[in-house]
Design a protein around this motif. Structure first.
Motif, PDB file in Angstrom:
ATOM      1  N   ARG A 195      15.722   5.037   3.580  1.00 38.85           N
ATOM      2  CA  ARG A 195      14.271   5.032   3.401  1.00 38.85           C
ATOM      3  C   ARG A 195      13.893   4.318   2.109  1.00 38.85           C
ATOM      4  O   ARG A 195      14.503   4.569   1.091  1.00 38.85           O
ATOM      5  N   PRO A 196      12.946   3.375   2.095  1.00 38.94           N
ATOM      6  CA  PRO A 196      11.951   3.082   3.135  1.00 38.94           C
ATOM      7  C   PRO A 196      12.317   1.885   4.009  1.00 38.94           C
ATOM      8  O   PRO A 196      11.468   1.358   4.705  1.00 38.94           O
ATOM      9  N   HIS A 197      13.560   1.437   3.948  1.00 36.31           N
ATOM     10  CA  HIS A 197      13.926   0.208   4.650  1.00 36.31           C
ATOM     11  C   HIS A 197      14.018   0.426   6.161  1.00 36.31           C
ATOM     12  O   HIS A 197      14.591   1.413   6.623  1.00 36.31           O
ATOM     13  N   LEU A 198      13.480  -0.511   6.903  1.00 36.11           N
ATOM     14  CA  LEU A 198      13.596  -0.562   8.352  1.00 36.11           C
ATOM     15  C   LEU A 198      14.205  -1.920   8.669  1.00 36.11           C
ATOM     16  O   LEU A 198      13.544  -2.947   8.567  1.00 36.11           O
ATOM     17  N   SER A 199      15.488  -1.942   8.990  1.00 39.98           N
ATOM     18  CA  SER A 199      16.238  -3.197   9.083  1.00 39.98           C
ATOM     19  C   SER A 199      16.445  -3.599  10.546  1.00 39.98           C
ATOM     20  O   SER A 199      16.643  -2.749  11.406  1.00 39.98           O
ATOM     21  N   VAL A 200      16.411  -4.902  10.779  1.00 43.25           N
ATOM     22  CA  VAL A 200      16.644  -5.440  12.115  1.00 43.25           C
ATOM     23  C   VAL A 200      17.695  -6.543  12.018  1.00 43.25           C
ATOM     24  O   VAL A 200      17.543  -7.479  11.226  1.00 43.25           O
ATOM     25  N   GLU A 239      20.344  -0.666  -6.344  1.00 47.36           N
ATOM     26  CA  GLU A 239      18.893  -0.776  -6.514  1.00 47.36           C
ATOM     27  C   GLU A 239      18.247   0.603  -6.428  1.00 47.36           C
ATOM     28  O   GLU A 239      17.516   0.903  -5.489  1.00 47.36           O
ATOM     29  N   PRO A 240      18.485   1.477  -7.405  1.00 42.03           N
ATOM     30  CA  PRO A 240      17.930   2.834  -7.318  1.00 42.03           C
ATOM     31  C   PRO A 240      16.407   2.862  -7.314  1.00 42.03           C
ATOM     32  O   PRO A 240      15.803   3.811  -6.823  1.00 42.03           O
ATOM     33  N   GLY A 241      15.774   1.808  -7.859  1.00 42.95           N
ATOM     34  CA  GLY A 241      14.316   1.758  -7.853  1.00 42.95           C
ATOM     35  C   GLY A 241      13.724   1.704  -6.469  1.00 42.95           C
ATOM     36  O   GLY A 241      12.566   2.081  -6.256  1.00 42.95           O
ATOM     37  N   HIS A 242      14.499   1.236  -5.478  1.00 46.38           N
ATOM     38  CA  HIS A 242      14.031   1.217  -4.095  1.00 46.38           C
ATOM     39  C   HIS A 242      14.019   2.612  -3.479  1.00 46.38           C
ATOM     40  O   HIS A 242      13.377   2.824  -2.451  1.00 46.38           O
ATOM     41  N   HIS A 243      14.736   3.541  -4.076  1.00 38.52           N
ATOM     42  CA  HIS A 243      14.962   4.852  -3.461  1.00 38.52           C
ATOM     43  C   HIS A 243      14.726   5.972  -4.477  1.00 38.52           C
ATOM     44  O   HIS A 243      15.677   6.631  -4.911  1.00 38.52           O
ATOM     45  N   PRO A 244      13.468   6.198  -4.879  1.00 38.02           N
ATOM     46  CA  PRO A 244      13.205   7.234  -5.889  1.00 38.02           C
ATOM     47  C   PRO A 244      13.666   8.616  -5.460  1.00 38.02           C
ATOM     48  O   PRO A 244      14.014   9.450  -6.300  1.00 38.02           O
ATOM     49  N   GLY A 245      13.697   8.872  -4.151  1.00 37.40           N
ATOM     50  CA  GLY A 245      14.132  10.186  -3.682  1.00 37.40           C
ATOM     51  C   GLY A 245      15.621  10.421  -3.821  1.00 37.40           C
ATOM     52  O   GLY A 245      16.090  11.547  -3.632  1.00 37.40           O
TER      53      GLY A 245
END
Length: 366
Positions: free
Chosen positions: A249-254, A34-40
């Motif tokens: 980034r930008p995911h914050l997983s729990v 999913e490269p669209g989630h991580h443009p950087g």
């Protein structure tokens, strides 16, 4: 909406901040899928994809549901082991920890994303015939790859486990070992910094440094992670893991699977220019802008400052009606107010509105 972690059973020394090569490999696979989630990461993704062996690229598609839409708990196996087990220092050590999970734990975690089975609730589909049948029905509805994977998972867990271990080892050899050699220093430095904060200033300060979306209510003995998902867990083993990720980034997983220790996997890297909006604040702003009259008011306020009476005249409405709409926009933080002599003027905060798209994307991906 949030994920809450009950820390009443947390040991004084029970919080650990530790990098995890297997968790980072999971993030790497997600970024490639999913490269669209991580443009950087576009440059890195392009380089890895171009150099992939076609056979390995095909194998990535065989079970990408384990990391494409979200991240399987299989990438955090130490959380499922007793005694507050910590991540390994190497990928090989963590794959050994993955091997220590029982077949029931492995199958339960794998089925979560292959067929959307309930999150760690009830008996294992390996022993409950009805649950196994239901799992295959759900997998079939998601497509032939999920169906084949789930069938083999339920009939021959060791074969799937061996396949996954070999696949992860091949990914390490093909691209991840090089990436980890570069990223591990940054992650180790971040872990040392958070650990130092934890020791000197306490858990609240350490969590604030992890992310503004993670807060501690010491009186209630509860950590809240501001997310669109809803979940609860507790530090029943007396331990809490904080795992930094550079590729996430930008995911914050729990991780909040029943009978597993809680894990918060948080992104590190360049600091945010502005703190991320809370889910509640984001919903408030989007609701405020959903009304056509308020949208037209924003059009005026984006161009110039207006008084309430001026807006009432422009829109053919009464001053109290305009005041009510302005009140909604101000509560959402979209409009600022200033006094100019006898007059009170209102103006749209262009910077806040400009961030709405990125704030929305960050909120749903968090």
């Amino acid at each position: 909406m949030s994920v809450r972690i009950d820390i009443t059973g947390l040991r004084p020394d029970g919080v650990a901040v530790v990098p995890s090569p297997l968790a980072e490999l999971g993030m790497a696979l997600h970024a490639l899928a999913e490269p669209g989630h991580h443009p950087g990461l576009q440059g890195w993704v392009t380089g890895v994809t171009a150099g992939l062996d076609p056979h390995l690229a095909d194998r990535m598609c065989d079970a990408d549901f384990l990391w494409r839409s979200t991240f399987s708990d299989l990438f955090l196996p130490y959380a499922g082991l007793p005694g507050g087990t910590l991540p390994g220092a190497t990928l090989a050590e963590e794959l050994d920890l993955l091997d220590k999970l029982s077949d029931e734990q492995f199958v339960d975690a794998a089925l979560e994303f292959s067929c959307a089975m309930p999150y760690g609730v009830g008996p294992s589909p390996l022993v409950d015939t009805e649950l196994g049948r239901r799992a295959l029905e759900l997998a079939a509805a998601r497509g032939p790859r999920q169906q084949r994977f789930s069938e083999l998972l339920l009939t021959d867990p060791p074969k799937i486990r061996a396949w996954l271990r070999q696949f992860l080892q091949d990914c390490d050899e093909a691209f991840f070992a090089q990436a980890w050699a570069r990223l591990s220093h940054q992650l180790a430095a971040d872990a040392r910094h958070k650990t130092d904060l934890l020791r000197r200033k306490g858990l609240a300060e350490a969590l604030a440094a992890v992310s503004p979306a993670v807060t501690l209510d010491e009186a209630a003995g509860e950590i809240t992670v501001d997310k669109l998902s809803v979940g609860r867990t507790a530090t029943e083993s007396g331990a809490l893991l904080l795992v930094p990720t550079s590729l996430g980034r930008p995911h914050l997983s729990v991780l909040y699977r029943r009978d597993w220790q809680p894990v918060v996997q948080y992104p590190v890297g360049s600091p945010e220019l502005t703190p991320p909006s809370s889910v509640e604040q984001l919903a408030l702003r989007m609701t405020a802008l959903s009304h056509p009259v308020r949208m037209r008011i924003c059009r005026n306020l984006a161009r110039s400052a207006y008084t309430t009476s001026e807006l009432a005249q422009v829109h053919g409405m009464t001053a109290p009606e305009i005041s009510r709409h302005l009140g909604v926009l101000k509560k959402a933080g979209l409009v600022s107010t200033r006094r100019r002599g006898r007059y009170v003027q209102h103006q749209l905060d262009i910077a806040v509105v400009a961030r709405l798209g990125s704030d929305f994307l960050e909120g749903i991906l968090r």
